[in-house]
Design a protein around this motif. Structure first.
Motif, PDB file in Angstrom:
ATOM      1  N   ILE A  42      81.896  24.405 -42.875  1.00 32.56           N
ATOM      2  CA  ILE A  42      80.777  24.378 -43.826  1.00 32.56           C
ATOM      3  C   ILE A  42      79.464  24.632 -43.092  1.00 32.56           C
ATOM      4  N   ILE A  43      79.302  23.988 -41.926  1.00 32.82           N
ATOM      5  CA  ILE A  43      78.079  24.199 -41.142  1.00 32.82           C
ATOM      6  C   ILE A  43      77.950  25.663 -40.745  1.00 32.82           C
ATOM      7  N   ALA A  44      79.071  26.248 -40.300  1.00 33.13           N
ATOM      8  CA  ALA A  44      79.036  27.634 -39.828  1.00 33.13           C
ATOM      9  C   ALA A  44      78.672  28.616 -40.931  1.00 33.13           C
ATOM     10  N   HIS A  45      79.030  28.295 -42.188  1.00 32.46           N
ATOM     11  CA  HIS A  45      78.795  29.226 -43.293  1.00 32.46           C
ATOM     12  C   HIS A  45      77.590  28.839 -44.148  1.00 32.46           C
ATOM     13  N   THR A  46      76.768  27.936 -43.644  1.00 28.52           N
ATOM     14  CA  THR A  46      75.539  27.564 -44.344  1.00 28.52           C
ATOM     15  C   THR A  46      74.491  28.655 -44.157  1.00 28.52           C
ATOM     16  N   ASP A  47      73.750  28.937 -45.220  1.00 31.75           N
ATOM     17  CA  ASP A  47      72.695  29.945 -45.127  1.00 31.75           C
ATOM     18  C   ASP A  47      71.699  29.576 -44.031  1.00 31.75           C
ATOM     19  N   GLY A  48      71.356  30.558 -43.199  1.00 30.83           N
ATOM     20  CA  GLY A  48      70.399  30.334 -42.125  1.00 30.83           C
ATOM     21  C   GLY A  48      71.027  29.999 -40.799  1.00 30.83           C
ATOM     22  N   VAL A  49      72.358  29.764 -40.765  1.00 30.64           N
ATOM     23  CA  VAL A  49      73.055  29.438 -39.521  1.00 30.64           C
ATOM     24  C   VAL A  49      73.600  30.722 -38.912  1.00 30.64           C
ATOM     25  N   ALA A  50      73.285  30.957 -37.632  1.00 30.29           N
ATOM     26  CA  ALA A  50      73.730  32.175 -36.956  1.00 30.29           C
ATOM     27  C   ALA A  50      75.019  31.955 -36.164  1.00 30.29           C
ATOM     28  N   ALA A  51      75.153  30.790 -35.506  1.00 36.84           N
ATOM     29  CA  ALA A  51      76.337  30.526 -34.679  1.00 36.84           C
ATOM     30  C   ALA A  51      76.486  29.028 -34.489  1.00 36.84           C
ATOM     31  N   VAL A  52      77.729  28.578 -34.295  1.00 37.71           N
ATOM     32  CA  VAL A  52      78.002  27.167 -34.035  1.00 37.71           C
ATOM     33  C   VAL A  52      79.022  27.051 -32.910  1.00 37.71           C
ATOM     34  N   ALA A  53      79.019  25.894 -32.271  1.00 39.53           N
ATOM     35  CA  ALA A  53      80.038  25.544 -31.282  1.00 39.53           C
ATOM     36  C   ALA A  53      80.298  24.053 -31.400  1.00 39.53           C
ATOM     37  N   ALA A  54      81.561  23.668 -31.319  1.00 34.99           N
ATOM     38  CA  ALA A  54      81.932  22.272 -31.487  1.00 34.99           C
ATOM     39  C   ALA A  54      82.353  21.672 -30.156  1.00 34.99           C
ATOM     40  N   ALA A  55      82.119  20.374 -29.986  1.00 33.60           N
ATOM     41  CA  ALA A  55      82.507  19.665 -28.770  1.00 33.60           C
ATOM     42  C   ALA A  55      82.888  18.235 -29.133  1.00 33.60           C
ATOM     43  N   LEU A  56      83.640  17.603 -28.253  1.00 36.71           N
ATOM     44  CA  LEU A  56      84.046  16.218 -28.461  1.00 36.71           C
ATOM     45  C   LEU A  56      83.644  15.416 -27.229  1.00 36.71           C
ATOM     46  N   GLN A  57      82.725  14.474 -27.430  1.00 37.92           N
ATOM     47  CA  GLN A  57      82.278  13.620 -26.336  1.00 37.92           C
ATOM     48  C   GLN A  57      83.026  12.301 -26.365  1.00 37.92           C
ATOM     49  N   LEU A  58      83.474  11.853 -25.203  1.00 35.07           N
ATOM     50  CA  LEU A  58      84.209  10.598 -25.077  1.00 35.07           C
ATOM     51  C   LEU A  58      83.608   9.769 -23.954  1.00 35.07           C
ATOM     52  N   ARG A  81      72.913  27.234 -33.818  1.00 42.44           N
ATOM     53  CA  ARG A  81      71.801  28.155 -33.635  1.00 42.44           C
ATOM     54  C   ARG A  81      71.477  28.785 -34.980  1.00 42.44           C
ATOM     55  N   LEU A  82      70.183  28.794 -35.318  1.00 42.08           N
ATOM     56  CA  LEU A  82      69.737  29.286 -36.613  1.00 42.08           C
ATOM     57  C   LEU A  82      69.264  30.727 -36.521  1.00 42.08           C
ATOM     58  N   VAL A  83      69.268  31.379 -37.671  1.00 42.16           N
ATOM     59  CA  VAL A  83      68.712  32.728 -37.743  1.00 42.16           C
ATOM     60  C   VAL A  83      67.227  32.690 -37.429  1.00 42.16           C
ATOM     61  N   SER A  84      66.543  31.657 -37.951  1.00 44.69           N
ATOM     62  CA  SER A  84      65.125  31.451 -37.679  1.00 44.69           C
ATOM     63  C   SER A  84      64.891  29.979 -37.378  1.00 44.69           C
ATOM     64  N   ALA A  85      64.333  29.693 -36.197  1.00 42.15           N
ATOM     65  CA  ALA A  85      64.108  28.300 -35.802  1.00 42.15           C
ATOM     66  C   ALA A  85      63.146  27.585 -36.741  1.00 42.15           C
ATOM     67  N   GLY A  86      62.330  28.328 -37.457  1.00 47.93           N
ATOM     68  CA  GLY A  86      61.391  27.709 -38.378  1.00 47.93           C
ATOM     69  C   GLY A  86      62.035  27.146 -39.632  1.00 47.93           C
ATOM     70  N   ASN A  87      63.328  27.422 -39.830  1.00 50.71           N
ATOM     71  CA  ASN A  87      64.017  26.952 -41.040  1.00 50.71           C
ATOM     72  C   ASN A  87      64.829  25.685 -40.800  1.00 50.71           C
ATOM     73  N   VAL A  88      64.518  24.951 -39.740  1.00 48.76           N
ATOM     74  CA  VAL A  88      65.311  23.760 -39.400  1.00 48.76           C
ATOM     75  C   VAL A  88      65.353  22.774 -40.556  1.00 48.76           C
ATOM     76  N   ASP A  89      64.206  22.449 -41.135  1.00 47.12           N
ATOM     77  CA  ASP A  89      64.165  21.440 -42.196  1.00 47.12           C
ATOM     78  C   ASP A  89      64.964  21.877 -43.420  1.00 47.12           C
ATOM     79  N   ALA A  90      64.859  23.135 -43.799  1.00 48.19           N
ATOM     80  CA  ALA A  90      65.579  23.631 -44.970  1.00 48.19           C
ATOM     81  C   ALA A  90      67.091  23.600 -44.731  1.00 48.19           C
ATOM     82  N   VAL A  91      67.521  24.005 -43.546  1.00 46.98           N
ATOM     83  CA  VAL A  91      68.947  23.991 -43.229  1.00 46.98           C
ATOM     84  C   VAL A  91      69.478  22.562 -43.193  1.00 46.98           C
ATOM     85  N   LEU A  92      68.721  21.650 -42.594  1.00 50.19           N
ATOM     86  CA  LEU A  92      69.155  20.250 -42.549  1.00 50.19           C
ATOM     87  C   LEU A  92      69.278  19.650 -43.948  1.00 50.19           C
ATOM     88  N   ALA A  93      68.333  19.975 -44.826  1.00 40.18           N
ATOM     89  CA  ALA A  93      68.407  19.463 -46.197  1.00 40.18           C
ATOM     90  C   ALA A  93      69.647  19.998 -46.896  1.00 40.18           C
TER      91      ALA A  93
END
Length: 412
Positions: A92-108, A221-233
């Motif tokens: 879902i995160i990867a296919h959200t409007d404004g998202v360019a790329a994602v990478a997942a990790a598991l911290q232990l 990573r977003l298409v535009s860093a200025g859209n952080v608030d909109a993507v988070l919402a």
């Protein structure tokens, strides 16, 4: 006329000092505050820039994850306050409007009998964003593990030095024996991906006894860093309760000075500059008041108003020019001192599950405030200081030109 102007500086050194000090103070404050604000903004960007991300998504633990039965204080566990994110949610995160790329990790976290280790499960095939991108760049010896490779690890340089690890050594995490294939060091700008041991993501999921695809950190990573608030919402609406590390949240880690400097740098710098110019104007006005009889004498000897005005304007411009250059030098010196300020290790908070519990083997270098004194900042500070001081000088010169000789002699 220039000889006369210079003679006034020798005759009234304290007044001249007042003008120079006012302009110098304004210019120095402008440069120092501008550098401070830019420095905090750059420091806040570094952890995310290092992993080519604009935000890092985590999910806070709910009542089930925080129940006493899950709160092991020994052995391998998820970080306190951290919950899992499913592969479906990552999609879902990867296919959200404004998202360019994602990478997942598991911290232990591994609380062993003689050490506490931060382990980060990494998918090396995700190399455009996230820890997979920085792992290869930070290699100092050996190699990174390859996609599909199992039972291997890359050790952080400090951790490896403390426990005498090198490529070919073995180490144990959660009872599982791993072969160290490389030694890496994360630079200051890559602390969002810092850990003691890096292992293949599939191995980390097996160690944590979670299903395939489950993670607890998603680098975005977003298409535009200025859209952080909109993507988070949008993500909060679609995923429910989530937490996000952003540039603003890192500024909060750095404290109030960082937030104020980043948001109000231009205003604060302008206020400092105006304050210095006002001090210069007050000193110039006092200069005119002290010399009213002298001005009257000059006019009675045939000096015209514009000649009197020119003398005072030349005096103001000479003092302002000297004060402006002095202020730039002081501002650069202040900026250098600001660059020695230690910063809170925002990266340690990132790699510790947002709780601030740092590993003893985490990178130990002290982060300093990044200082970049741009030519634009220096020129703007100098021009504004000289322009403001000259304007103050012009006002006082006009004031001097209006003095009437008869009034000055009558008052004298």
């Amino acid at each position: 006329m220039m000889t006369y102007v210079l003679s006034q500086f020798r005759g009234r050194p304290w007044r001249a000092f007042g003008v120079v000090a006012g302009v110098a103070l304004g210019a120095a404050l402008y440069v120092a505050i501008a550098v401070l604000g830019n420095g905090f903004r750059e420091a806040a960007r570094r952890p995310l820039e290092g992993v080519a991300a604009d935000l890092i998504i985590t999910r806070p633990a709910g009542p089930q994850e925080e129940s006493p039965s899950t709160q092991r204080t020994r052995g391998l566990r998820l970080p306190f306050g951290s919950a899992l994110i499913s592969s479906a949610d990552v999609g879902i995160i990867a296919h959200t409007d404004g998202v360019a790329a994602v990478a997942a990790a598991l911290q232990l976290w591994d609380f062993g009998p003689d050490r506490y280790t931060i382990v980060l499960g990494v998918d090396p095939s995700q190399h455009t964003v996230g820890p997979g991108r920085t792992l290869m760049r930070g290699l100092m010896a050996g190699r990174a593990f390859r996609p599909g490779e199992r039972d291997v690890a890359v050790a952080d340089r400090h951790y490896a030095a403390f426990f005498t690890l090198k490529p070919g050594s073995t180490t144990t995490v959660g009872g599982k024996r791993l072969t160290v294939v490389g030694i890496a060091e994360q630079s200051e700008g890559s602390q969002a991906a810092a850990a003691n041991l890096y292992v293949p993501l599939a191995d980390a999921q097996i160690l944590a006894e979670v299903g395939p695809g489950q993670v607890n950190q998603v680098y975005v990573r977003l298409v535009s860093a200025g859209n952080v608030d909109a993507v988070l919402a949008d993500l909060a609406r679609r995923l429910g309760q989530i937490s996000a590390i952003t540039e603003d949240s890192l500024l909060q880690v750095m404290g109030g000075i960082g937030r104020i400097s980043a948001r109000f740098t231009a205003v604060a710098a302008a206020v400092g500059l105006v304050g210095g110019v006002v001090l210069a104007w007050l000193a110039l006005s006092g200069w005119v008041s002290e010399r009213r009889q002298e001005i009257g004498l000059m006019k009675s000897l045939g000096w015209r108003a514009r000649e009197v005005e020119r003398v005072f304007l030349l005096e103001a411009m000479a003092l302002t020019l000297f004060g402006g250059f002095l202020g730039i030098v002081l501002g650069m010196g202040s900026a250098w001192m600001l660059g020695r300020l230690p910063l809170p290790n925002a990266g340690a908070s990132l790699t510790s599950g947002l709780v601030g519990l740092g590993s003893p083997m985490s990178p130990t270098g002290v982060a300093r405030l990044p200082v970049r004194i741009s030519l634009t900042t220096l020129c703007m500070g100098l021009l504004a200081a000289i322009g403001g001081g000259t304007l103050a000088g012009w006002i006082t010169a006009r004031q001097a030109a209006t003095v009437k000789p008869a009034e000055t002699f009558r008052q004298g």
